[in-house]
Design a protein around this motif. Structure first.
Motif, PDB file in Angstrom:
ATOM      1  N   LEU A  50      34.279  -6.878  49.823  1.00 63.47           N
ATOM      2  CA  LEU A  50      34.673  -6.365  51.132  1.00 63.47           C
ATOM      3  C   LEU A  50      33.637  -5.326  51.542  1.00 63.47           C
ATOM      4  O   LEU A  50      33.044  -4.659  50.686  1.00 63.47           O
ATOM      5  N   PRO A  51      33.428  -5.112  52.851  1.00 64.63           N
ATOM      6  CA  PRO A  51      32.575  -3.989  53.244  1.00 64.63           C
ATOM      7  C   PRO A  51      33.190  -2.674  52.773  1.00 64.63           C
ATOM      8  O   PRO A  51      34.427  -2.553  52.660  1.00 64.63           O
ATOM      9  N   GLY A  52      32.350  -1.687  52.488  1.00 65.85           N
ATOM     10  CA  GLY A  52      32.869  -0.356  52.209  1.00 65.85           C
ATOM     11  C   GLY A  52      33.599   0.170  53.434  1.00 65.85           C
ATOM     12  O   GLY A  52      33.220  -0.118  54.574  1.00 65.85           O
ATOM     13  N   PHE A  53      34.642   0.940  53.201  1.00 66.11           N
ATOM     14  CA  PHE A  53      35.418   1.490  54.312  1.00 66.11           C
ATOM     15  C   PHE A  53      34.726   2.717  54.914  1.00 66.11           C
ATOM     16  O   PHE A  53      34.002   3.451  54.234  1.00 66.11           O
TER      17      PHE A  53
ATOM     18  N   ASN B 279      38.442   4.665  46.087  1.00 68.44           N
ATOM     19  CA  ASN B 279      39.318   3.957  47.017  1.00 68.44           C
ATOM     20  C   ASN B 279      38.536   3.039  47.966  1.00 68.44           C
ATOM     21  O   ASN B 279      39.094   2.537  48.942  1.00 68.44           O
ATOM     22  N   GLY B 280      37.246   2.854  47.684  1.00 69.86           N
ATOM     23  CA  GLY B 280      36.451   1.913  48.465  1.00 69.86           C
ATOM     24  C   GLY B 280      35.847   2.492  49.730  1.00 69.86           C
ATOM     25  O   GLY B 280      35.310   1.758  50.566  1.00 69.86           O
ATOM     26  N   THR B 281      35.902   3.823  49.877  1.00 73.73           N
ATOM     27  CA  THR B 281      35.413   4.470  51.089  1.00 73.73           C
ATOM     28  C   THR B 281      33.980   4.938  50.865  1.00 73.73           C
ATOM     29  O   THR B 281      33.736   5.835  50.060  1.00 73.73           O
ATOM     30  N   THR B 282      33.057   4.338  51.604  1.00 69.30           N
ATOM     31  CA  THR B 282      31.638   4.572  51.372  1.00 69.30           C
ATOM     32  C   THR B 282      31.019   5.543  52.375  1.00 69.30           C
ATOM     33  O   THR B 282      29.966   6.119  52.113  1.00 69.30           O
ATOM     34  N   THR B 283      31.668   5.707  53.537  1.00 67.80           N
ATOM     35  CA  THR B 283      31.195   6.631  54.569  1.00 67.80           C
ATOM     36  C   THR B 283      32.377   7.475  55.038  1.00 67.80           C
ATOM     37  O   THR B 283      33.452   6.924  55.302  1.00 67.80           O
ATOM     38  N   VAL B 284      32.167   8.797  55.133  1.00 69.24           N
ATOM     39  CA  VAL B 284      33.261   9.689  55.538  1.00 69.24           C
ATOM     40  C   VAL B 284      32.765  10.720  56.539  1.00 69.24           C
ATOM     41  O   VAL B 284      31.698  11.321  56.362  1.00 69.24           O
ATOM     42  N   LEU B 285      33.575  10.929  57.577  1.00 70.04           N
ATOM     43  CA  LEU B 285      33.359  11.995  58.548  1.00 70.04           C
ATOM     44  C   LEU B 285      34.287  13.141  58.154  1.00 70.04           C
ATOM     45  O   LEU B 285      35.508  13.021  58.244  1.00 70.04           O
TER      46      LEU B 285
ATOM     47  N   ARG C 104      29.877  -3.922  58.025  1.00 74.14           N
ATOM     48  CA  ARG C 104      29.834  -5.390  58.078  1.00 74.14           C
ATOM     49  C   ARG C 104      28.937  -5.901  56.952  1.00 74.14           C
ATOM     50  O   ARG C 104      27.954  -5.244  56.588  1.00 74.14           O
ATOM     51  N   ILE C 105      29.250  -7.068  56.440  1.00 71.81           N
ATOM     52  CA  ILE C 105      28.367  -7.738  55.491  1.00 71.81           C
ATOM     53  C   ILE C 105      27.576  -8.750  56.307  1.00 71.81           C
ATOM     54  O   ILE C 105      28.009  -9.883  56.539  1.00 71.81           O
ATOM     55  N   GLU C 106      26.436  -8.267  56.802  1.00 69.84           N
ATOM     56  CA  GLU C 106      25.601  -9.026  57.742  1.00 69.84           C
ATOM     57  C   GLU C 106      24.150  -8.649  57.506  1.00 69.84           C
ATOM     58  O   GLU C 106      23.863  -7.546  57.049  1.00 69.84           O
ATOM     59  N   GLN C 107      23.250  -9.545  57.873  1.00 71.42           N
ATOM     60  CA  GLN C 107      21.824  -9.255  57.753  1.00 71.42           C
ATOM     61  C   GLN C 107      21.472  -7.994  58.549  1.00 71.42           C
ATOM     62  O   GLN C 107      21.992  -7.756  59.641  1.00 71.42           O
ATOM     63  N   ASN C 108      20.614  -7.167  57.958  1.00 73.49           N
ATOM     64  CA  ASN C 108      20.139  -5.904  58.539  1.00 73.49           C
ATOM     65  C   ASN C 108      21.188  -4.788  58.541  1.00 73.49           C
ATOM     66  O   ASN C 108      20.930  -3.710  59.072  1.00 73.49           O
ATOM     67  N   PHE C 109      22.350  -5.034  57.945  1.00 68.47           N
ATOM     68  CA  PHE C 109      23.308  -3.957  57.690  1.00 68.47           C
ATOM     69  C   PHE C 109      23.084  -3.467  56.266  1.00 68.47           C
ATOM     70  O   PHE C 109      22.456  -4.146  55.451  1.00 68.47           O
ATOM     71  N   VAL C 110      23.575  -2.253  55.969  1.00 72.03           N
ATOM     72  CA  VAL C 110      23.374  -1.733  54.620  1.00 72.03           C
ATOM     73  C   VAL C 110      24.335  -2.409  53.640  1.00 72.03           C
ATOM     74  O   VAL C 110      25.403  -2.894  54.039  1.00 72.03           O
ATOM     75  N   TRP C 111      23.921  -2.444  52.380  1.00 69.27           N
ATOM     76  CA  TRP C 111      24.779  -3.025  51.339  1.00 69.27           C
ATOM     77  C   TRP C 111      25.756  -1.947  50.875  1.00 69.27           C
ATOM     78  O   TRP C 111      25.535  -1.249  49.887  1.00 69.27           O
ATOM     79  N   ASP C 112      26.822  -1.776  51.657  1.00 71.02           N
ATOM     80  CA  ASP C 112      27.951  -0.909  51.307  1.00 71.02           C
ATOM     81  C   ASP C 112      29.114  -1.845  51.047  1.00 71.02           C
ATOM     82  O   ASP C 112      29.669  -2.434  51.996  1.00 71.02           O
ATOM     83  N   VAL C 113      29.489  -2.015  49.788  1.00 76.55           N
ATOM     84  CA  VAL C 113      30.554  -2.980  49.481  1.00 76.55           C
ATOM     85  C   VAL C 113      31.479  -2.436  48.398  1.00 76.55           C
ATOM     86  O   VAL C 113      31.119  -1.554  47.613  1.00 76.55           O
ATOM     87  N   GLN C 114      32.682  -3.001  48.410  1.00 76.63           N
ATOM     88  CA  GLN C 114      33.632  -2.789  47.315  1.00 76.63           C
ATOM     89  C   GLN C 114      33.931  -4.164  46.712  1.00 76.63           C
ATOM     90  O   GLN C 114      34.067  -5.152  47.433  1.00 76.63           O
ATOM     91  N   ILE C 115      33.987  -4.200  45.386  1.00 80.40           N
ATOM     92  CA  ILE C 115      34.271  -5.458  44.687  1.00 80.40           C
ATOM     93  C   ILE C 115      35.730  -5.428  44.241  1.00 80.40           C
ATOM     94  O   ILE C 115      36.138  -4.571  43.451  1.00 80.40           O
ATOM     95  N   ILE C 116      36.496  -6.366  44.790  1.00 80.92           N
ATOM     96  CA  ILE C 116      37.941  -6.422  44.555  1.00 80.92           C
ATOM     97  C   ILE C 116      38.241  -7.493  43.523  1.00 80.92           C
ATOM     98  O   ILE C 116      37.788  -8.638  43.644  1.00 80.92           O
ATOM     99  N   ASP C 117      39.031  -7.140  42.508  1.00 78.19           N
ATOM    100  CA  ASP C 117      39.420  -8.089  41.458  1.00 78.19           C
ATOM    101  C   ASP C 117      40.899  -8.435  41.618  1.00 78.19           C
ATOM    102  O   ASP C 117      41.777  -7.598  41.378  1.00 78.19           O
TER     103      ASP C 117
END
Length: 454
Positions: A71-74, A130-136, A395-408
């Protein structure tokens, strides 16, 4: 053949639009040295098998196990960092009392950098888990402790947007917790902006300074104007609270004879890099002004249930083209998880649509057209947050950063109820959103770097 810094293989879920999910089944994701997604390769692409053959067994190849998904990072658009120390307490009293009895005494303790470090270290690690990669973040009035939070984000690999809070009105803030005066508030803010910009030069994922008037009731006209000038001078992000509750909304109307949105705009605080929390009481002209200025809403559904006195019409605002993301509002919201806030966003929207007063006839009880789907709530937590911050994240898209969470989903201690190995991936996605807990989040990556694993 392209030589990627990292190659990942697995199935990913990402928002195609607010209501539609893009499912990338068994794709390859090529990540470059900057942590950007350089290429996404589908299984039927001619490059797929040669790349797989070249990378398999290498240390920079990452294959998801069966039952694991990307999933994308939150993106969390509203966290009061110091309030992590009081999360889960005092949620049953009015906002004004909550601030003065619990929150301001706690935040005043962050003049002690040892205490600040203890809380902030734990908070940043918890949010990553908790999968949160960016925070304000709202920090406190203390310049040094606010800078410490930015440094901890930089060190732990989280993308942190941090604001030194301004509270300079001696009539509205307690003597023990406020800026010394307006001049000091503005000078400290400018020094903070410069220090964070310096820190950002050595931080791969980015850290950003944020101009942060706590909310209009805590600031003088002079500080609000000065903060608007600083935001323009340094082209910074801006954050505050806007029309959150009956009390806050009414206070601004009494003081300025206008709503929060127009008052903030008069001071130069609504701009494309502005994110305003809550916004439950925006009227149509307010919402139009947000759309016109590019100001985003940080929707905090759990916190709103406790303190906002209303349910925000998210579906209506989204239809008007407003940028909207999700916020936990720790600690007005008890949970550090955007999964929990995705769920509450859907629940609250259904309650607004159906109404809650059973003594009224069904057709008079709610606000038609208010519901949002879990797909839309996921969009708010990911792509919507990225758009709100004008960053290539969410988003998991070309030219976006690789910010992801791996869910099991097959975790032995907490399997998700997926009993058919060919279960529709749309259904798997919904089960993930409704049922995942932090223990299911096995790894978190930010800008191509692993920042958390279990």
């Amino acid at each position: 053949m392209k030589n990627y810094m990292q190659l990942f293989r697995g199935t990913a879920f990402s928002s195609k639009s607010p209501k539609e999910i893009h499912i990338l089944k068994d794709h390859l994701f090529g990540i470059n040295a900057d942590g950007l997604i350089e290429k996404i390769i589908a299984p039927d692409d001619s490059e797929y098998q040669p790349l797989l053959d070249a990378y398999q067994g290498q240390s920079n190849f990452h294959q998801l196990a069966e039952g694991q998904y990307f999933l994308p990072g939150f993106v969390d658009l509203h966290v009061h960092a110091p309030q992590w120390a009081q999360s889960g307490t005092a949620l049953d009293i009015p906002l004004h009392d909550w601030l003065n009895t619990y929150t301001f005494p706690l935040e005043s303790k962050f003049s002690d950098l040892d205490f600040a470090k203890k809380v902030y270290d734990d908070l940043v690690s918890t949010l990553l888990a908790n999968g949160t990669t960016t925070v304000l973040y709202f920090a406190t009035v203390h310049k040094e402790a606010s800078l410490l939070l930015a440094e901890i984000c930089a060190q732990k690999g989280q993308r942190g947007l941090v604001g030194k809070v301004v509270m300079d009105d001696p009539e509205q803030n307690p003597e023990y917790y406020r800026d010394a005066d307006t001049r000091a508030a503005l000078a400290d803010t400018e020094e903070f902006i410069l220090a964070v910009r310096e820190l950002a030069q050595t931080t791969k994922q980015g850290v950003y300074p944020v101009v942060t008037p706590r909310f209009i009731p805590s600031c003088t006209d002079e500080s609000l104007k000065g903060l608007g000038d600083l935001a323009a001078k340094y082209d910074t992000y801006v954050q505050s609270h806007c029309s959150e509750s009956d009390w806050a909304h009414g206070y601004v109307q009494d003081r300025f004879r206008k709503n929060d949105a127009f008052a903030l705009h008069d001071f130069g605080l609504l701009r494309d890099k502005s994110v305003m929390a809550h916004c439950n009481f925006l009227d149509e002209p307010d919402a139009d002004l947000f759309a016109e200025t590019g100001t985003a809403i940080a929707h905090c559904p759990i916190s709103n249930a406790y303190f906002a006195n209303s349910v925000i019409p998210i579906a209506h605002f989204h239809a008007k083209g407003l940028e909207i993301g999700l916020g936990t509002d720790v600690s007005g919201g008890f949970s550090p998880s955007l999964f929990d806030n995705i769920r509450q966003a859907v629940i609250s929207s259904r309650m607004l649509e159906d109404g809650v007063n059973a003594s009224l006839p069904a057709q008079e009880r709610g606000v038609p057209g208010s519901r949002i789907t879990v797909h839309e709530a996921f969009y708010l937590a990911t792509a919507g947050g990225g758009e709100s911050l004008s960053l290539p994240i969410g988003r998991i898209e070309q030219n976006f950063v690789w910010d992801v969470q791996i869910i099991d989903t097959k975790l032995p201690s907490a399997k998700l109820p997926i009993f058919d190995e060919h279960e529709d991936l749309q259904d798997v996605f919904q089960k993930i959103l409704y049922l995942v807990q932090p223990e299911h989040i096995r790894e978190v990556w930010v800008q191509g770097e692993k920042v958390h694993s279990r």
